[in-house]
Design a protein around this motif. Structure first.
Motif, PDB file in Angstrom:
ATOM      1  N   UNK A   1     -19.355  -9.494 -16.018  1.00 24.35           N
ATOM      2  CA  UNK A   1     -19.620  -9.766 -17.428  1.00 24.35           C
ATOM      3  C   UNK A   1     -20.158 -11.184 -17.558  1.00 24.35           C
ATOM      4  N   UNK A   2     -21.272 -11.336 -18.245  1.00 22.73           N
ATOM      5  CA  UNK A   2     -21.877 -12.659 -18.433  1.00 22.73           C
ATOM      6  C   UNK A   2     -22.577 -12.691 -19.785  1.00 22.73           C
ATOM      7  N   UNK A   3     -23.106 -13.847 -20.126  1.00 26.18           N
ATOM      8  CA  UNK A   3     -23.816 -14.002 -21.392  1.00 26.18           C
ATOM      9  C   UNK A   3     -25.151 -14.685 -21.138  1.00 26.18           C
ATOM     10  N   UNK A   4     -26.140 -14.335 -21.949  1.00 24.67           N
ATOM     11  CA  UNK A   4     -27.450 -14.983 -21.887  1.00 24.67           C
ATOM     12  C   UNK A   4     -28.016 -15.079 -23.294  1.00 24.67           C
ATOM     13  N   UNK A   5     -28.777 -16.126 -23.534  1.00 25.34           N
ATOM     14  CA  UNK A   5     -29.521 -16.222 -24.779  1.00 25.34           C
ATOM     15  C   UNK A   5     -30.805 -15.413 -24.648  1.00 25.34           C
ATOM     16  N   UNK A   6     -31.405 -15.080 -25.774  1.00 26.01           N
ATOM     17  CA  UNK A   6     -32.646 -14.319 -25.748  1.00 26.01           C
ATOM     18  C   UNK A   6     -33.549 -14.777 -26.880  1.00 26.01           C
TER      19      UNK A   6
ATOM     20  N   UNK B   1     -23.777  -9.353 -21.243  1.00 23.66           N
ATOM     21  CA  UNK B   1     -24.332  -8.441 -20.252  1.00 23.66           C
ATOM     22  C   UNK B   1     -23.231  -7.857 -19.379  1.00 23.66           C
ATOM     23  N   UNK B   2     -23.282  -6.573 -19.162  1.00 18.95           N
ATOM     24  CA  UNK B   2     -22.369  -5.863 -18.262  1.00 18.95           C
ATOM     25  C   UNK B   2     -23.214  -5.283 -17.138  1.00 18.95           C
ATOM     26  N   UNK B   3     -22.989  -5.789 -15.929  1.00 22.79           N
ATOM     27  CA  UNK B   3     -23.828  -5.404 -14.786  1.00 22.79           C
ATOM     28  C   UNK B   3     -22.942  -4.932 -13.641  1.00 22.79           C
ATOM     29  N   UNK B   4     -23.356  -3.837 -13.007  1.00 18.84           N
ATOM     30  CA  UNK B   4     -22.596  -3.311 -11.879  1.00 18.84           C
ATOM     31  C   UNK B   4     -22.561  -4.325 -10.751  1.00 18.84           C
TER      32      UNK B   4
ATOM     33  N   UNK C   1     -28.229  -3.032 -16.144  1.00 15.01           N
ATOM     34  CA  UNK C   1     -27.287  -3.806 -16.950  1.00 15.01           C
ATOM     35  C   UNK C   1     -27.306  -3.269 -18.371  1.00 15.01           C
ATOM     36  N   UNK C   2     -26.168  -3.350 -19.019  1.00 16.76           N
ATOM     37  CA  UNK C   2     -26.046  -2.977 -20.427  1.00 16.76           C
ATOM     38  C   UNK C   2     -25.792  -4.253 -21.217  1.00 16.76           C
TER      39      UNK C   2
END
Length: 214
Positions: A11-16, A82-85, A101-102
């Motif tokens: 689980x992480x975060x990113x700006x867009x 972001x949720x990434x395997x 990623x979701x």
């Protein structure tokens, strides 16, 4: 986890930011984030879990907190969770690894003083038709500092001011980010039979934010 096997997610975060007028977005590379970005939330987000393991059929909530909210600039702010395997992302030889990623988009507006402004660019529709239009393309721009959602309706009237066709604006409640434009394809539905020859008028009524009038 709706799969038959266990899943481990990072689980992480990113700006867009907005990518084009069609509403597509582009994530920032975390190492290249503009520190002066007035709308980013990344530096204010705290994720309760950086990794979680889910057995088949299991679900789990991930707590997300916004820290130092009183330090946010006035206006709208947004980021993505972001949720990434978990696992290797390296490809070897002729193999290609797809790393899906979701994302969950987070939007926040500061209390008071934020501005929402939606302006309609004059639609380019021409003056002579050989068939009655079924859609109208309209571009709205947001010159305020807060994300906004335009809404409204459009009508085509004949020379006697009778509505012959109409449609709704932004039925999906799509957002326009600050300092960006968005294209809306507005479908029209016939409501009255009409003669082809003649002069017709297009009227577009729109509002945004907390406005009560068009």
């Amino acid at each position: 986890n709706n799969t038959p096997g266990p899943v481990v997610l990072n689980v992480s975060a990113e700006d867009f930011t907005t990518l084009d007028q069609n509403g597509d977005i582009s994530f920032y590379n975390p190492t290249l984030i503009n520190a002066n970005n007035p709308h980013g939330l990344l530096n204010f987000l705290s994720i309760g879990l950086s990794e979680l393991a889910l057995a088949p059929g299991q679900s789990q909530a991930v707590p997300i907190s916004i820290l130092n909210a009183n330090q946010l600039a006035v206006g709208g702010h947004y980021s993505a969770i972001l949720f990434k395997a978990a696992g290797s992302t390296n490809a070897h030889g002729n193999k290609v690894i797809i790393n899906q990623a979701v994302s969950t988009l987070v939007f926040l507006s500061t209390y008071g003083q934020g501005t929402q402004t939606a302006a309609l660019t004059t639609p380019v529709i021409g003056s002579l038709f050989t068939s009655f239009p079924q859609t109208i393309n309209a571009v709205f721009s947001n010159t305020g500092n807060t994300q906004t959602t335009p809404s409204g309706y459009l009508q085509i009237l004949d020379s006697s001011s009778h509505v012959v066709s109409q449609g709704q604006i932004n039925i999906n409640s799509s957002l326009i980010l600050p300092s960006s434009k968005r294209l809306f394809t507005l479908p029209l539905t016939p409501v009255k039979k009409h003669l082809w020859l003649g002069v017709y008028t297009l009227k577009i009524y729109y509002r945004y934010g907390n406005q009560t009038s068009y």
